[in-house]
Write a protein that holds these residues in place. Structure first.
Motif, PDB file in Angstrom:
ATOM      1  N   GLU A 119      42.558  -5.436 -13.334  1.00  0.00           N
ATOM      2  CA  GLU A 119      41.633  -6.363 -13.358  1.00  0.00           C
ATOM      3  C   GLU A 119      40.705  -5.673 -12.179  1.00  0.00           C
ATOM      4  N   ASP A 120      39.394  -6.043 -12.138  1.00  0.00           N
ATOM      5  CA  ASP A 120      38.521  -5.412 -11.037  1.00  0.00           C
ATOM      6  C   ASP A 120      39.129  -6.080  -9.707  1.00  0.00           C
ATOM      7  N   VAL A 121      39.246  -5.280  -8.632  1.00  0.00           N
ATOM      8  CA  VAL A 121      39.525  -5.746  -7.230  1.00  0.00           C
ATOM      9  C   VAL A 121      38.540  -5.169  -6.252  1.00  0.00           C
ATOM     10  N   ALA A 122      38.290  -6.024  -5.242  1.00  0.00           N
ATOM     11  CA  ALA A 122      37.632  -5.666  -4.159  1.00  0.00           C
ATOM     12  C   ALA A 122      38.010  -6.225  -2.919  1.00  0.00           C
ATOM     13  N   VAL A 123      37.762  -5.388  -1.683  1.00  0.00           N
ATOM     14  CA  VAL A 123      38.109  -5.680  -0.647  1.00  0.00           C
ATOM     15  C   VAL A 123      36.846  -5.936   0.242  1.00  0.00           C
ATOM     16  N   ARG A 145      24.800 -10.444   8.589  1.00  0.00           N
ATOM     17  CA  ARG A 145      24.762 -10.786   7.218  1.00  0.00           C
ATOM     18  C   ARG A 145      25.119  -9.351   6.374  1.00  0.00           C
ATOM     19  N   THR A 146      25.361  -8.258   7.037  1.00  0.00           N
ATOM     20  CA  THR A 146      25.365  -6.870   6.296  1.00  0.00           C
ATOM     21  C   THR A 146      26.887  -6.854   5.839  1.00  0.00           C
ATOM     22  N   THR A 147      27.221  -7.685   4.601  1.00  0.00           N
ATOM     23  CA  THR A 147      28.422  -7.737   4.179  1.00  0.00           C
ATOM     24  C   THR A 147      28.783  -6.371   3.686  1.00  0.00           C
ATOM     25  N   LEU A 148      29.994  -5.896   3.436  1.00  0.00           N
ATOM     26  CA  LEU A 148      30.380  -4.587   2.824  1.00  0.00           C
ATOM     27  C   LEU A 148      31.445  -4.825   1.735  1.00  0.00           C
ATOM     28  N   ALA A 149      31.767  -4.331   0.673  1.00  0.00           N
ATOM     29  CA  ALA A 149      32.620  -4.596  -0.433  1.00  0.00           C
ATOM     30  C   ALA A 149      32.956  -3.179  -0.982  1.00  0.00           C
ATOM     31  N   CYS A 150      34.455  -3.100  -0.975  1.00  0.00           N
ATOM     32  CA  CYS A 150      34.983  -1.721  -1.565  1.00  0.00           C
ATOM     33  C   CYS A 150      35.516  -1.990  -3.007  1.00  0.00           C
TER      34      CYS A 150
END
Length: 219
Positions: A119-123, A145-150
């Protein structure tokens, strides 16, 4: 006013990092003061072009108050009838909140239990670390508000290298990704035009290689 921008950085080819390497990448981003915790781990059907702060699964994991195990969907609006692909058209995501925490050592443990590759995974991290002078100099002011996702995607998805999500699709280049890092920011005058965030790029180059690709979507 200002412009919302989602910037990405990825390997030159749509490769999926080994789960252990993906976990190290995420942990190093926090240890080297690129981002701040808490972190959230989500898995399911994710869209790498979904706006991080506006109703996406990643955004809900960051800003919502969902409990671990909750199912999250991309927020849909009555005017989302466009058939164009994201970011020009709507994203259709469905994911589960697998884990959250402040302790970095808990993140690799949570990843080992995730459906990585299936499945797609994100941190998802709370925001950039504005205690890092290099981060503040790049964005020019502090904005949490500067969210980051891997992202670690089960199948390749295309990200535009440069696009106005409120405009028409054009013939601009697209870049296929499986592993990538995306962060959002809002600015009035632009953040160091054309170059990725230096402290971010200095971490990702260890995993993506010297020819890593970056790009931006704005609206």
């Amino acid at each position: 006013m200002g412009i919302w921008t989602d910037a990405f950085i990825a390997p030159p080819e749509p490769v999926l990092l080994q789960p252990e390497a993906f976990g190290r990448l995420a942990v190093e981003l926090a240890r080297e003061r690129v981002v701040r915790t808490p972190w959230a781990l989500v898995a399911g059907r994710l869209c790498v072009n979904a706006s991080l702060n506006w109703g996406s699964v990643s955004g809900q994991a960051r800003w919502g108050k969902a409990s671990v195990g909750a199912v999250l969907w991309t927020e849909q609006f009555p005017w989302d009838t466009d058939d164009e692909p994201p970011p020009w058209g709507p994203s259709h995501e469905e994911g589960r909140l697998l884990a959250t925490g402040d302790k970095l050592l808990d993140l690799p443990v949570a990843l080992r239990a995730a459906p990585y590759g299936d499945e797609d995974v994100a941190v998802v991290f709370a925001h950039m670390d504005f205690g890092n002078r290099a981060v503040t100099d790049y964005f020019r002011f502090e904005d949490r508000r500067t969210t980051l996702a891997c992202f670690a995607l089960a199948r390749p998805q295309n990200r535009p290298c440069s696009a106005n999500s409120l405009g028409d699709m054009d013939d601009g280049p697209m870049h296929p990704v499986r592993t990538c890092v995306v962060h959002t920011f809002k600015h009035a005058w632009g953040a160091s035009e054309g170059e990725p965030l230096p402290p971010l790029a200095s971490v990702t180059v260890r995993y993506f290689g010297p020819d890593q690709v970056s790009g931006r979507t704005y609206d």
